[in-house]
Scaffold this motif. Structure first.
Motif, PDB file in Angstrom:
ATOM      1  N   ASP A   9       0.820  -1.221   0.000  1.00 31.46           N
ATOM      2  CA  ASP A   9       0.000   0.000   0.000  1.00 31.46           C
ATOM      3  C   ASP A   9       0.851   1.267   0.000  1.00 31.46           C
ATOM      4  OD1 ASP A   9      -2.402  -1.537   0.154  1.00 31.46           O
ATOM      5  OD2 ASP A   9      -2.033  -1.818   2.295  1.00 31.46           O
ATOM      6  N   VAL A  10       1.932   1.256  -0.772  1.00 32.34           N
ATOM      7  CA  VAL A  10       2.854   2.396  -0.781  1.00 32.34           C
ATOM      8  C   VAL A  10       2.292   3.535  -1.614  1.00 32.34           C
ATOM      9  CG1 VAL A  10       5.096   3.195  -1.665  1.00 32.34           C
ATOM     10  CG2 VAL A  10       4.955   1.136  -0.259  1.00 32.34           C
ATOM     11  N   GLY A  11       2.273   4.706  -1.033  1.00 30.83           N
ATOM     12  CA  GLY A  11       1.881   5.911  -1.729  1.00 30.83           C
ATOM     13  C   GLY A  11       2.921   6.990  -1.533  1.00 30.83           C
ATOM     14  N   ILE A  12       3.159   7.776  -2.567  1.00 30.20           N
ATOM     15  CA  ILE A  12       4.087   8.910  -2.502  1.00 30.20           C
ATOM     16  C   ILE A  12       3.428  10.104  -3.168  1.00 30.20           C
ATOM     17  CG2 ILE A  12       6.298   9.835  -3.289  1.00 30.20           C
ATOM     18  CD1 ILE A  12       7.534   7.153  -2.988  1.00 30.20           C
ATOM     19  N   GLU A  13       3.492  11.230  -2.494  1.00 30.93           N
ATOM     20  CA  GLU A  13       2.922  12.457  -3.033  1.00 30.93           C
ATOM     21  C   GLU A  13       4.001  13.537  -3.098  1.00 30.93           C
ATOM     22  OE1 GLU A  13      -0.418  13.600  -0.691  1.00 30.93           O
ATOM     23  OE2 GLU A  13      -1.390  11.630  -0.833  1.00 30.93           O
ATOM     24  N   PHE A  14       3.987  14.295  -4.187  1.00 31.11           N
ATOM     25  CA  PHE A  14       4.871  15.435  -4.346  1.00 31.11           C
ATOM     26  C   PHE A  14       4.002  16.665  -4.592  1.00 31.11           C
ATOM     27  CE2 PHE A  14       7.494  11.886  -6.119  1.00 31.11           C
ATOM     28  CZ  PHE A  14       8.459  11.869  -5.117  1.00 31.11           C
ATOM     29  N   GLY A  15       3.915  17.529  -3.584  1.00 30.83           N
ATOM     30  CA  GLY A  15       3.120  18.746  -3.745  1.00 30.83           C
ATOM     31  C   GLY A  15       1.677  18.494  -4.116  1.00 30.83           C
ATOM     32  N   GLY A  16       1.106  17.445  -3.555  1.00 34.81           N
ATOM     33  CA  GLY A  16      -0.287  17.117  -3.843  1.00 34.81           C
ATOM     34  C   GLY A  16      -0.486  16.206  -5.035  1.00 34.81           C
ATOM     35  N   VAL A  17       0.574  15.944  -5.801  1.00 34.56           N
ATOM     36  CA  VAL A  17       0.496  15.031  -6.942  1.00 34.56           C
ATOM     37  C   VAL A  17       0.781  13.608  -6.464  1.00 34.56           C
ATOM     38  CG1 VAL A  17       1.471  14.411  -9.176  1.00 34.56           C
ATOM     39  CG2 VAL A  17       1.202  16.824  -8.546  1.00 34.56           C
ATOM     40  N   HIS A  18      -0.088  12.672  -6.805  1.00 32.43           N
ATOM     41  CA  HIS A  18       0.070  11.281  -6.385  1.00 32.43           C
ATOM     42  C   HIS A  18       0.989  10.555  -7.374  1.00 32.43           C
ATOM     43  CE1 HIS A  18      -3.065  11.437  -3.275  1.00 32.43           C
ATOM     44  NE2 HIS A  18      -3.698  12.249  -4.112  1.00 32.43           N
ATOM     45  N   ALA A  19       2.267  10.423  -7.010  1.00 32.80           N
ATOM     46  CA  ALA A  19       3.218   9.725  -7.870  1.00 32.80           C
ATOM     47  C   ALA A  19       3.034   8.220  -7.784  1.00 32.80           C
ATOM     48  CB  ALA A  19       4.650  10.105  -7.481  1.00 32.80           C
ATOM     49  N   LEU A  20       2.682   7.715  -6.606  1.00 31.95           N
ATOM     50  CA  LEU A  20       2.340   6.309  -6.402  1.00 31.95           C
ATOM     51  C   LEU A  20       1.089   6.254  -5.542  1.00 31.95           C
ATOM     52  CD1 LEU A  20       5.801   4.646  -5.551  1.00 31.95           C
ATOM     53  CD2 LEU A  20       4.546   4.489  -7.712  1.00 31.95           C
ATOM     54  N   GLN A  21       0.192   5.318  -5.880  1.00 34.58           N
ATOM     55  CA  GLN A  21      -1.062   5.218  -5.151  1.00 34.58           C
ATOM     56  C   GLN A  21      -1.316   3.775  -4.717  1.00 34.58           C
ATOM     57  OE1 GLN A  21      -4.435   7.520  -6.845  1.00 34.58           O
ATOM     58  NE2 GLN A  21      -3.058   7.992  -8.550  1.00 34.58           N
ATOM     59  N   ASP A  22      -1.071   3.508  -3.455  1.00 37.01           N
ATOM     60  CA  ASP A  22      -1.419   2.218  -2.832  1.00 37.01           C
ATOM     61  C   ASP A  22      -0.873   1.034  -3.629  1.00 37.01           C
ATOM     62  OD1 ASP A  22      -2.857   3.597  -0.850  1.00 37.01           O
ATOM     63  OD2 ASP A  22      -4.600   3.712  -2.163  1.00 37.01           O
ATOM     64  N   GLY A  42       5.681   5.890 -12.621  1.00 41.38           N
ATOM     65  CA  GLY A  42       6.087   5.773 -11.225  1.00 41.38           C
ATOM     66  C   GLY A  42       7.148   4.732 -10.966  1.00 41.38           C
ATOM     67  N   LYS A  43       7.754   4.198 -12.019  1.00 40.31           N
ATOM     68  CA  LYS A  43       8.736   3.119 -11.857  1.00 40.31           C
ATOM     69  C   LYS A  43       9.962   3.584 -11.072  1.00 40.31           C
ATOM     70  CE  LYS A  43       9.231   2.606 -16.270  1.00 40.31           C
ATOM     71  NZ  LYS A  43       8.354   3.743 -16.670  1.00 40.31           N
ATOM     72  N   THR A  44      10.577   4.686 -11.514  1.00 42.63           N
ATOM     73  CA  THR A  44      11.769   5.164 -10.829  1.00 42.63           C
ATOM     74  C   THR A  44      11.415   5.705  -9.446  1.00 42.63           C
ATOM     75  OG1 THR A  44      12.919   5.651 -12.904  1.00 42.63           O
ATOM     76  CG2 THR A  44      13.691   6.808 -10.947  1.00 42.63           C
ATOM     77  N   THR A  45      10.237   6.285  -9.308  1.00 40.92           N
ATOM     78  CA  THR A  45       9.783   6.722  -7.985  1.00 40.92           C
ATOM     79  C   THR A  45       9.716   5.540  -7.033  1.00 40.92           C
ATOM     80  OG1 THR A  45       8.503   8.550  -8.926  1.00 40.92           O
ATOM     81  CG2 THR A  45       7.901   7.827  -6.723  1.00 40.92           C
ATOM     82  N   LEU A  46       9.200   4.416  -7.518  1.00 40.07           N
ATOM     83  CA  LEU A  46       9.130   3.215  -6.694  1.00 40.07           C
ATOM     84  C   LEU A  46      10.526   2.713  -6.352  1.00 40.07           C
ATOM     85  CD1 LEU A  46       7.472   1.034  -5.331  1.00 40.07           C
ATOM     86  CD2 LEU A  46       7.318  -0.147  -7.530  1.00 40.07           C
ATOM     87  N   PHE A  47      11.437   2.727  -7.339  1.00 40.53           N
ATOM     88  CA  PHE A  47      12.828   2.351  -7.071  1.00 40.53           C
ATOM     89  C   PHE A  47      13.408   3.233  -5.972  1.00 40.53           C
ATOM     90  CE2 PHE A  47      15.497  -0.218 -10.220  1.00 40.53           C
ATOM     91  CZ  PHE A  47      14.512  -1.169 -10.360  1.00 40.53           C
ATOM     92  N   ASN A  48      13.153   4.534  -6.072  1.00 36.94           N
ATOM     93  CA  ASN A  48      13.702   5.462  -5.087  1.00 36.94           C
ATOM     94  C   ASN A  48      13.084   5.269  -3.710  1.00 36.94           C
ATOM     95  OD1 ASN A  48      15.513   6.731  -6.832  1.00 36.94           O
ATOM     96  ND2 ASN A  48      14.036   8.265  -7.481  1.00 36.94           N
ATOM     97  N   GLU A 226       0.700   2.193 -14.082  1.00 41.99           N
ATOM     98  CA  GLU A 226       0.177   3.243 -14.956  1.00 41.99           C
ATOM     99  C   GLU A 226      -0.294   4.380 -14.072  1.00 41.99           C
ATOM    100  OE1 GLU A 226      -3.003   3.937 -18.598  1.00 41.99           O
ATOM    101  OE2 GLU A 226      -3.349   2.320 -17.171  1.00 41.99           O
ATOM    102  N   ASN A 227       0.265   5.566 -14.299  1.00 41.62           N
ATOM    103  CA  ASN A 227      -0.098   6.749 -13.509  1.00 41.62           C
ATOM    104  C   ASN A 227      -0.019   6.496 -12.017  1.00 41.62           C
ATOM    105  OD1 ASN A 227      -0.655   8.314 -15.837  1.00 41.62           O
ATOM    106  ND2 ASN A 227      -2.706   7.425 -15.972  1.00 41.62           N
ATOM    107  N   GLY A 228       1.040   5.767 -11.615  1.00 40.60           N
ATOM    108  CA  GLY A 228       1.272   5.524 -10.199  1.00 40.60           C
ATOM    109  C   GLY A 228       0.447   4.426  -9.579  1.00 40.60           C
ATOM    110  N   VAL A 229      -0.344   3.722 -10.390  1.00 40.65           N
ATOM    111  CA  VAL A 229      -1.218   2.655  -9.899  1.00 40.65           C
ATOM    112  C   VAL A 229      -0.796   1.330 -10.520  1.00 40.65           C
ATOM    113  CG1 VAL A 229      -3.600   1.809  -9.821  1.00 40.65           C
ATOM    114  CG2 VAL A 229      -3.131   4.269  -9.636  1.00 40.65           C
ATOM    115  N   LYS A 230      -0.775   0.268  -9.726  1.00 34.61           N
ATOM    116  CA  LYS A 230      -0.502  -1.059 -10.270  1.00 34.61           C
ATOM    117  C   LYS A 230      -1.741  -1.571 -10.994  1.00 34.61           C
ATOM    118  CE  LYS A 230      -0.724  -5.011  -8.116  1.00 34.61           C
ATOM    119  NZ  LYS A 230      -0.510  -6.154  -7.181  1.00 34.61           N
ATOM    120  N   ILE A 231      -1.573  -1.918 -12.282  1.00 32.78           N
ATOM    121  CA  ILE A 231      -2.726  -2.401 -13.052  1.00 32.78           C
ATOM    122  C   ILE A 231      -2.613  -3.878 -13.401  1.00 32.78           C
ATOM    123  CG2 ILE A 231      -3.198  -0.117 -14.004  1.00 32.78           C
ATOM    124  CD1 ILE A 231      -1.986  -1.149 -16.679  1.00 32.78           C
ATOM    125  N   ALA A 232      -1.433  -4.481 -13.196  1.00 39.23           N
ATOM    126  CA  ALA A 232      -1.278  -5.911 -13.481  1.00 39.23           C
ATOM    127  C   ALA A 232      -0.077  -6.444 -12.727  1.00 39.23           C
ATOM    128  CB  ALA A 232      -1.118  -6.171 -14.978  1.00 39.23           C
TER     129      ALA A 232
END
Length: 254
Positions: A9-22, A42-48, A226-232
């Motif tokens: 359920d990892v989420g990351i926000e930058f200035g209100g933008v959801h880079a990763l969502q759950d 959000g791939k590199t964001t997740l790596f980071n 896709e857009n910070g959400v896991k789709i598969a």
């Protein structure tokens, strides 16, 4: 199979933008897990997040049963997590061997904690250099071990960076677009190298890569963002059969 890496359920926000969502997924011990998605997915964001460069806004990350969600980045390599970067970060004025030895810095500085708890597999500089040369031999780089890194072909630099990660003794090797900038022949060669070092060094690999053919060939499991959400999330065969993934990614990349 036992999960070496657990993202929950990892989420990351930058200035209100959801880079990763759950985002949630497991990476089992000993597998190669591919991570795909378009630019901005959000791939590199997740790596980071996993390598602790970014703080997560919510959720947890566990590695080998330990909660690493709040650990500082300088603790990660000592736990057995190593990563390469999209852009090669080698020092051109130093030899190939010297560049590789940078990956062993945490094992060359014995401290009180290491001495008491036996952590870090501390070694002396001579032993470290011998190990570096063995790794370079494994990656067919013995011929350039004493060359300056500057001016070497880009594909060679990519393998040197891989050698630098291997000398840290990782359990989890995170590769961020390792085939970026390589020719088709070099991509095929790199695929074989990754499979070989996974087997030889007993690694688990988390791989971000835009070369879809390479990723699908060597991955045991694939996670799609896709857009910070896991789709598969599934085997390459299962992901290829997903109509949303096929339409959005695989069809466009074929």
């Amino acid at each position: 199979m036992t999960a070496l890496l657990q993202v929950r359920d990892v989420g990351i926000e930058f200035g209100g933008v959801h880079a990763l969502q759950d985002v949630s997924f497991d990476v089992a011990d000993g597998i190669i897990c591919g991570l795909i998605g378009p630019n901005g997915a959000g791939k590199t964001t997740l790596f980071n997040a996993i390598s602790r460069v970014y703080q997560v806004s919510r959720g947890t990350i566990h590695f080998a049963g330990e909660d690493i969600t709040a650990l500082p980045a300088n603790r990660i390599i000592g736990l057995g997590i190593a990563r390469t970067l999209q852009n090669v970060g080698l020092l051109g004025a130093m030899s190939v061997t010297e560049n590789v030895l940078f990956g062993a810095h945490h094992r060359l500085r014995p401290g009180f904690i290491n001495a008491v708890f036996g952590r870090g597999a501390v070694i002396d500089p001579v032993a470290a250099e011998e190990e570096a040369r063995v790794i370079l031999h494994d990656l067919d780089l013995s011929g350039v071990a004493d060359h300056l890194a500057g001016g070497l072909p880009f594909g060679t630099l990519k393998r040197i960076e891989l050698a630098r990660a291997l000398i840290s003794h990782p359990r989890l090797l995170m590769l961020d677009e390792p085939a970026n900038g390589l020719s088709h022949g070099e991509v095929d060669e790199l695929s074989d190298v990754i499979l070989r070092v996974r087997q030889r060094y007993g690694l688990t690999v988390l791989l971000v890569e835009h070369h879809m053919r390479m990723l699908m060939r060597i991955s045991d499991r694939v996670v799609v963002l896709e857009n910070g959400v896991k789709i598969a999330d599934g085997t390459p065969v299962e992901v290829k059969a997903d109509p949303n993934v096929a339409a959005a990614y695989l069809g466009a990349a074929a």
